[in-house]
Design an enzyme around this catalytic site. Structure first.
Site, short mmCIF file in Angstrom:
data_model
loop_
_atom_site.label_atom_id
_atom_site.label_comp_id
_atom_site.label_asym_id
_atom_site.label_seq_id
_atom_site.Cartn_x
_atom_site.Cartn_y
_atom_site.Cartn_z
N HIS A 1 0.86 -1.19 0.00
CA HIS A 1 0.00 0.00 0.00
C HIS A 1 0.90 1.24 0.00
CE1 HIS A 1 -2.78 2.96 1.79
NE2 HIS A 1 -3.77 2.16 1.46
N ASP B 1 2.94 -4.64 8.12
CA ASP B 1 1.76 -3.83 7.91
C ASP B 1 0.54 -4.71 8.14
OD1 ASP B 1 -0.39 -2.43 7.03
OD2 ASP B 1 0.40 -1.94 5.04
N GLN C 1 -4.71 -4.60 7.18
CA GLN C 1 -5.80 -5.50 6.78
C GLN C 1 -5.77 -6.78 7.61
OE1 GLN C 1 -8.17 -4.76 4.63
NE2 GLN C 1 -7.27 -2.87 3.83
N LYS D 1 -10.44 0.31 10.38
CA LYS D 1 -10.69 -0.95 9.66
C LYS D 1 -11.06 -2.06 10.64
CE LYS D 1 -7.24 0.22 6.16
NZ LYS D 1 -8.02 0.71 5.04
N CYS E 1 -4.71 2.47 -3.80
CA CYS E 1 -3.50 2.94 -3.12
C CYS E 1 -2.35 1.96 -3.29
CB CYS E 1 -3.75 3.20 -1.63
SG CYS E 1 -4.91 4.51 -1.36
N1 PLP Z 1 -1.84 -0.59 4.72
C1 PLP Z 1 -2.83 -1.26 4.12
C2 PLP Z 1 -2.60 -2.67 3.66
C3 PLP Z 1 -4.07 -0.65 3.93
O1 PLP Z 1 -5.05 -1.31 3.33
C4 PLP Z 1 -4.25 0.68 4.40
C5 PLP Z 1 -5.52 1.39 4.17
O2 PLP Z 1 -6.23 1.14 3.22
C6 PLP Z 1 -3.18 1.33 5.02
C7 PLP Z 1 -1.98 0.66 5.17
C8 PLP Z 1 -3.29 2.73 5.52
O3 PLP Z 1 -4.24 2.85 6.53
P1 PLP Z 1 -4.82 4.27 6.96
O4 PLP Z 1 -5.39 4.88 5.70
O5 PLP Z 1 -5.84 3.94 7.96
O6 PLP Z 1 -3.71 5.08 7.47
#
Ligand code: PLP
Length: 401
Positions: free
Chosen positions: A120, A197, A200, A223, A359
């Site tokens: 991401h 990370d 998810q 999430k 993203c």
């Molecule tokens: N990492 C992953 C795999 C994500 O799906 C997301 C959000 O879609 C993020 C990081 C970033 O999260 P946030 O937008 O809550 O900061």
């Protein structure tokens, strides 16, 4: 066979959207919230708001206790050794930026940061920009055909200059659990720091950071059925001690004069200023709600619904799944149909799915795609949601082909 969610009624947002004719299938972007969380949010404000960690008075002490209780719940949720290993940030994205700035002093020109091809933007751009600032090399691990990181290539690419490995546990586009154990082992063998990370991954099943053995683990409250504006950063104590302070202001310091200061250790040293108090307290209520559910029943429900989603997509001609999703989501494209046109027709029929690059622009580019449609599930979805989605998909494809 119809699949009902026994938890649907606990989520007023999903019921309100349904009453409006909206079918919500975008929980990987953000999840709907349980009533227990809404009650906690309102309860904090209606019962008298107060700042944390500074006031001696009763409301301040009460707010601090509730705020710290969420830290303890998160530590228990992740099986962290101690609550002090959890730092609250203002989102998962901020947690990555904290690491990229806080660890900047650990790198020298020529060192390598290793990511994967599916990260991401939140787990790409902070490292990419750090690499540019410090003349580091960003190494990108390639994927195999099912969208998992290729272990053979990884073994060749994680070398002695690797100082940090940072990988998604569960891809927000491809929906596959990455083989983290062997990958983290490769990095550790080189003495590198490891970041997972879990934005998810943390939403599906329970994950034990001590078993995972990573140095840092990142998640996102909104999430995880909690409010937005809160991220979590877990760090092993020894890893947290390597972080340099990065945001400066109230409450993160021990002592200051006009010209110099001494700062607190983690976690408070990394929570400068007034934190999102109500949201952190309400996240605690979401966790309590989730902890009260039968974890096996949740996993079974998610698996059955996901299987129904995959088989429905696979049955439709011209629909191409991206990767081999294992849980909660599926991204797809349709031969000869632009994803934006399809998304438009789905939206017109009240289907809330995500379209675009999710993203993860470099991943989509590497697949030769400008975008894809993603359907993602929450524990409140049931098979009637999927039926409405497939009816709308068939109608849209009839118009477009
Ligand atoms: N990492 C992953 C795999 C994500 O799906 C997301 C959000 O879609 C993020 C990081 C970033 O999260 P946030 O937008 O809550 O900061």
């Amino acid at each position: 066979m119809p699949i009902h969610s026994p938890w649907r009624a606990d989520f007023p947002g999903i019921l309100a959207l349904a009453a409006e004719g909206q079918t919500y299938l975008d929980s990987a972007a953000t999840a709907q919230k349980p009533q227990a969380m809404l009650d906690a949010l309102l309860g904090y404000y209606a019962g008298g708001a107060a700042n944390v960690h500074r006031a001696q008075h009763l409301p301040g002490e009460r707010a601090t206790r509730a705020f710290e209780a969420t830290r303890a719940s998160l530590a228990a949720w992740l099986n962290a050794a101690e609550p002090s290993q959890i730092i609250f940030t203002r989102g998962a994205t901020e947690a990555f930026n904290l690491l990229a700035y806080g660890l900047e002093h650990c790198f020298q020109a020529g060192d390598e940061i290793v990511i994967s091809a599916l990260e991401h933007h939140a787990n790409l751009l902070p490292w990419q920009q750090l690499a540019l600032r410090r003349q580091l090399k960003l190494v990108v691990l390639p994927l195999d055909n099912s969208g998992l990181i290729d272990l053979e290539h990884a073994a060749q690419l994680i070398g002695p200059r690797c100082k940090l490995l940072t990988l998604s546990q569960l891809s927000n586009v491809l929906g596959g659990w990455q083989p983290l154990s062997p990958l983290l082992a490769l990095a550790k063998a080189q003495g590198a720091l490891t970041v997972v990370d879990g934005a998810q991954g943390v939403v599906h099943g329970r994950h034990d950071v001590q078993t995972l053995g990573c140095d840092f683990y990142i998640g996102s409250s909104h999430k995880l059925y909690g409010p937005d504006g809160v991220g979590l950063l877990y760090g092993r104590t020894a890893a947290l001690q390597q972080l340099a302070h990065w945001q400066f202001g109230g409450e993160m310091l021990l002592q200051t004069s006009y010209h110099s200061a001494r700062f607190r250790d983690a976690p408070l040293g990394f929570e400068a200023g007034t934190p999102p108090i109500a949201s952190v307290i309400a996240l605690g209520a979401s966790l309590a709600y989730l902890a009260g559910l039968d974890a096996d029943a949740v996993a079974t429900h998610e698996a059955r619904l996901h299987a129904q989603l995959l088989s429905g997509l696979q049955q439709r001609q011209g629909v191409r799944l991206l990767g081999a999703p294992q849980v909660a989501l599926a991204s797809f494209v349709v031969d000869g149909v632009h994803n934006a046109d399809l998304a438009h027709l789905l939206t017109e029929q009240g289907i809330a799915v995500r379209a675009g690059h999710h993203c993860a622009m470099p991943l989509l580019q590497s697949l030769g795609l400008s975008g894809a449609i993603r359907v993602s599930l929450g524990l409140y979805n049931d098979s009637s949601d999927l039926e409405r989605f497939f009816t709308a998909l068939d109608q849209a494809l009839e118009l477009l082909r």
